[in-house]
Enzyme design. Structure first.
Site, PDB file in Angstrom:
ATOM      1  N   ASP A 584     -34.016  13.665  -5.309  1.00  0.00           N
ATOM      2  CA  ASP A 584     -34.201  12.341  -5.911  1.00  0.00           C
ATOM      3  C   ASP A 584     -32.876  11.722  -6.326  1.00  0.00           C
ATOM      4  OD1 ASP A 584     -37.022  12.747  -5.780  1.00  0.00           O
ATOM      5  OD2 ASP A 584     -36.882  13.992  -7.565  1.00  0.00           O
ATOM      6  N   GLY A 585     -31.788  12.146  -5.741  1.00  0.00           N
ATOM      7  CA  GLY A 585     -30.475  11.618  -6.086  1.00  0.00           C
ATOM      8  C   GLY A 585     -29.443  12.716  -6.000  1.00  0.00           C
ATOM      9  N   SER A 609     -29.082   8.269  -9.109  1.00  0.00           N
ATOM     10  CA  SER A 609     -30.307   8.906  -9.580  1.00  0.00           C
ATOM     11  C   SER A 609     -31.453   7.949  -9.303  1.00  0.00           C
ATOM     12  CB  SER A 609     -30.224   9.214 -11.083  1.00  0.00           C
ATOM     13  OG  SER A 609     -31.458   9.738 -11.545  1.00  0.00           O
ATOM     14  N   ARG A 610     -32.384   8.360  -8.458  1.00  0.00           N
ATOM     15  CA  ARG A 610     -33.457   7.464  -8.044  1.00  0.00           C
ATOM     16  C   ARG A 610     -34.636   7.475  -8.996  1.00  0.00           C
ATOM     17  NH1 ARG A 610     -32.193  10.497  -3.340  1.00  0.00           N
ATOM     18  NH2 ARG A 610     -30.787   9.363  -1.951  1.00  0.00           N
ATOM     19  N   VAL A 611     -34.658   8.408  -9.949  1.00  0.00           N
ATOM     20  CA  VAL A 611     -35.810   8.549 -10.832  1.00  0.00           C
ATOM     21  C   VAL A 611     -35.416   8.507 -12.296  1.00  0.00           C
ATOM     22  CG1 VAL A 611     -37.732  10.044 -11.496  1.00  0.00           C
ATOM     23  CG2 VAL A 611     -37.038   9.911  -9.110  1.00  0.00           C
TER      24      VAL A 611
END
Length: 746
Positions: A584-585, A609-611
């Site tokens: 997720d990143g 960071s996608r989350v």
């Protein structure tokens, strides 16, 4: 002339005498006046003393009492200080003595357990040998015959062909069929056994009878690869193993043997067997075991274990989990019927174990009755919930720019020696007191490196909530391959109990290399960079197990921080791109930044960071919202400014602010920072309070600012950690406190 000389001499003498008279008179007068003043002052003081004498006499007892009380107080303080020092010294000595006694007790316990195991093993062999000789006597002949009849009765109820036996019978028309006995069975027993075999589908084939006196009594039937052991020798062997394993349970060997023999009417032991046909480089091929499952554990000679990885028609490929120097072609292999598992539970916390969950820290055996398969399905979409709770690393550059949430998978990627493990260590240290179980999986590292890592954790008290799984560089490739899955299984136990878990895989590059080695030895076709085609599945099925479970599932979480090592910063290589697409990143650590003194060397442009932004604290998001953009702009301007010196004031201000922020984001190792302190520091620099400082003074400014703010506003930490954003009034108050501090800072 002489008369005039005498006259002038007399005149001169008279003038001299007059001068001396007047001068002496003045001196004497001054002396007399001074003496008179001194006498008058003395008389005045004497009069005052005479007047104060009665008062002094009245105050004398009180002053004496106060003096004595002061002396007594000083004496009591000295005595109290000496007592505290003695108590502290005694306590320290008692703690050290208690620790020494504990270590001595553990060592003695381990020695006793080891001695007990050796004694039990010897006792088991002697007792079983005597029991075998006793049971072989002629007076027990009838009992042995009855044992054969009971074995046939059980076969009438239980004998059946396995899927592998059916397939082989259909292809070849016959199966290996052997009946072993210590004495020739009676015709009635053989007839009944032939009827049982006919009912299973074997009509034209009769069992080959093999006499083996070492069986003592009973029968052993081998049908295909399956063995039905109903002999007394098999029963004694199982009893011997049971006795040998009873190390510190206080169970008597004779009682164990009596209990095992009392269960003589139990079901016969059923297992599949095979033979090793080849051994090379940690891989062996085993014929037989036709119903073996992928991932199943096999028992080989001398206690060696292996895991099934290849299922072929005539044999299975097995990776060996341990030293295989003594393994040879023709050695027996036996199915366990169990997918490879590792022990799990609270008992593992604070321990260092290998990839099979066996302790390697010298702390004694881990006694837990619970275990989990190293491979298990990842939670489904319905069983998950969104990431909304932060997982603080304690590192400003990460918590502000690349936030991580509980249940997220965030990749740490970079070249060798850029601080990847340092980030992992600081993150574990920062979880102290946050109800987080930490699992560190060391893959392919030197044992000395792992020992140093564990010592750092122990010194900081972090081993109280941590588990270390180590598959060192000296171990075989299969151990490096299964180590991450073993760590994930240990973490899943706590996750499904509703706990929060942090697991760090250091690093998955070495696991991929180990898997490539295993795959090539198993003759699987190579693909890009010689990796097999399913190497993507290797990491995806591991990292997908990290999740934040729904409230119906307990609400637990497992946050994964996999580490990948790049070569010369090449993040477009096969394994890095695979793991980047799974996670997720990523946190990208750049060698150039590291060498220039920026620690941690986080490249803001390539890190994402996608989350975690959804889980970031409101105050942190508030003060660091534009930080990433400002730093990226600063990096571009800094590169451009190298080629020119004539810069406008706006550009100079941007560079100056960026210099201070870069200096602020530097952080020494082993010094994680609380989220509230990070918010205060970043807010102060963002607001320009550090612009007038020299760059080397920023760290000193930060160190002095934090206690000053907490002293004037103690409730601020609780407000920040609550997760909400700061109001305008709260921001203004914080601004005023920092401004007041800045004016007095020097």
């Amino acid at each position: 002339m002489s008369g005039w000389n005498i006259f002038y001499g007399l005149i001169n003498f008279a003038i001299l005498a007059a001068g001396l008279y007047f001068i002496g008179r003045k001196i004497v007068r001054n002396m007399f006046r001074k003496h008179r003043d001194e006498v008058a002052e003395g008389l005045e003081q004497s009069e005052k003393a005479a007047e104060n004498a009665p008062l002094l006499l009245q105050e004398l007892p009180a002053r004496t009492a106060r003096g004595e009380a002061e002396v007594a107080r000083i004496g009591e303080e000295a005595a109290d200080t000496a007592r505290r020092l003695r108590e502290k010294t005694a306590q320290t000595g008692e703690e050290e003595l208690a620790e020494l006694r504990r270590i001595e007790a553990e060592h003695e316990g381990r020695c006793q357990r080891s001695l007990r195991r050796e004694l039990n093993a010897k006792a088991a062999e002697e007792i079983c040998e005597k029991a075998a000789r006793a049971l072989a006597r002629p007076e027990y002949t009838q009992a042995r015959r009855e044992l054969e009849e009971r074995f046939v009765e059980r076969m009438e109820r239980e004998l059946k062909l396995t899927p592998g036996d059916r397939m082989r019978l259909a292809e070849d028309g016959h199966l290996t069929l052997t009946l072993s006995a210590a004495q020739v069975p009676t015709p009635a027993v053989l007839e009944r056994l032939n009827k049982v075999l006919a009912r299973t589908g074997i009509e034209d084939q009769k069992p080959e009878l093999v006499l083996n006196e070492s069986l003592i009594g009973g029968l052993v039937l081998q049908l295909g690869d399956t063995v039905y052991d109903g002999s007394l020798a098999g029963l004694l062997e199982r009893a011997r193993k049971q006795i040998a394993s009873a190390d510190d349970q206080g169970e008597d060997a004779v009682e164990t043997l009596r209990r095992e023999l009392s269960l003589v009417d139990r079901e016969p032991e059923v297992y599949q067997t095979g033979r090793v046909v080849s051994v090379s480089d940690g891989i062996c091929r085993v014929s037989g075991v036709s119903d073996a499952m992928a991932g199943e554990l096999l028992e080989l000679e001398n206690g060696l274990r292996g895991m099934v990885m290849d299922l072929e028609k005539d044999n299975v490929g097995v990776v060996l989990l341990g030293s295989y120097d003594s393994l040879q072609e023709g050695d027996a292999a036996r199915r366990t019927g169990r997918i490879i598992q590792v022990p799990v539970g609270e008992e593992l916390i604070g321990r260092v174990v290998d990839a099979l969950g066996r302790p390697i820290d010298g702390g004694g055996e881990i006694r837990t009755a619970q275990s989990r398969p190293i491979e298990s399905p990842a939670p489904g979409v319905i069983a998950r919930q969104s990431v909304s709770k932060p997982m603080q690393t304690g590192i400003k550059a990460i918590d502000a720019l690349i936030p991580i949430g509980r249940g997220q998978r965030e990749l740490i990627i970079g070249d060798r020696q850029t601080g990847k493990t340092a980030i992992a260590l600081d993150t574990i240290l920062n979880q102290k007191g946050k109800d987080m179980i930490c699992i560190y999986v060391a893959i392919g590292q030197k044992e000395s490196t792992v020992a140093g890592f564990v010592e750092k954790l122990r010194q900081a008290g972090a081993m109280d909530y941590s588990i270390v799984v180590s598959a060192s560089a000296s171990e075989a490739a299969p151990m490096l391959y299964i180590a991450p899955y073993a760590g994930a299984a240990m973490g899943e136990y706590f996750m499904y109990k509703g706990r929060d878990v942090l697991i760090i895989y250091d690093d998955l590059s070495k696991q991929a290399v180990a898997y490539r080695e295993i795959s090539l030895l198993l003759h699987r076709p190579p693909g890009r960079e010689a990796y097999p085609g399913d190497v993507f599945y290797l990491h995806s099925r591991l990292l997908e197990r990290a999740a934040r479970l729904s409230e119906e599932m307990g609400g637990g979480s497992m946050t994964a921080l996999p580490i990948i090592e790049t070569q010369a910063g090449d993040i477009a290589a096969y394994i890095p791109t695979n793991v980047i697409s799974i996670t997720d990143g990523q946190i990208f650590l750049e060698t150039g930044l590291f060498n220039s003194g920026v620690r941690p060397a986080v490249n803001v442009g390539l890190s994402v960071s996608r989350v975690g932004g959804s889980a970031q604290l409101g105050a942190m998001k508030q003060v660091a919202g534009r930080l990433r953009m400002d730093l990226a702009q600063y990096r571009e301007l800094a590169a451009f400014a190298q080629f020119g010196s004539d810069l406008d004031k706006t550009t100079q201000a941007t560079l100056q602010r960026g210099d201070r922020m870069t200096e602020l984001l530097k952080q020494p190792q082993y010094a994680p920072m609380e989220a509230s302190d990070q918010v205060i520091s970043i807010f102060a620099v963002n607001e320009g309070f550090a612009d007038s400082l020299e760059r080397e003074d920023v760290s000193r400014f930060e160190a002095a600012l934090l206690p000053a703010v907490h002293q004037k506003w103690p409730e601020l930490e609780e407000i920040i950690l609550s997760g909400r954003k700061l109001s305008k009034d709260e921001l203004q108050r914080l601004r005023e406190i920092i401004r007041e501090f800045t004016e007095s800072f020097s």
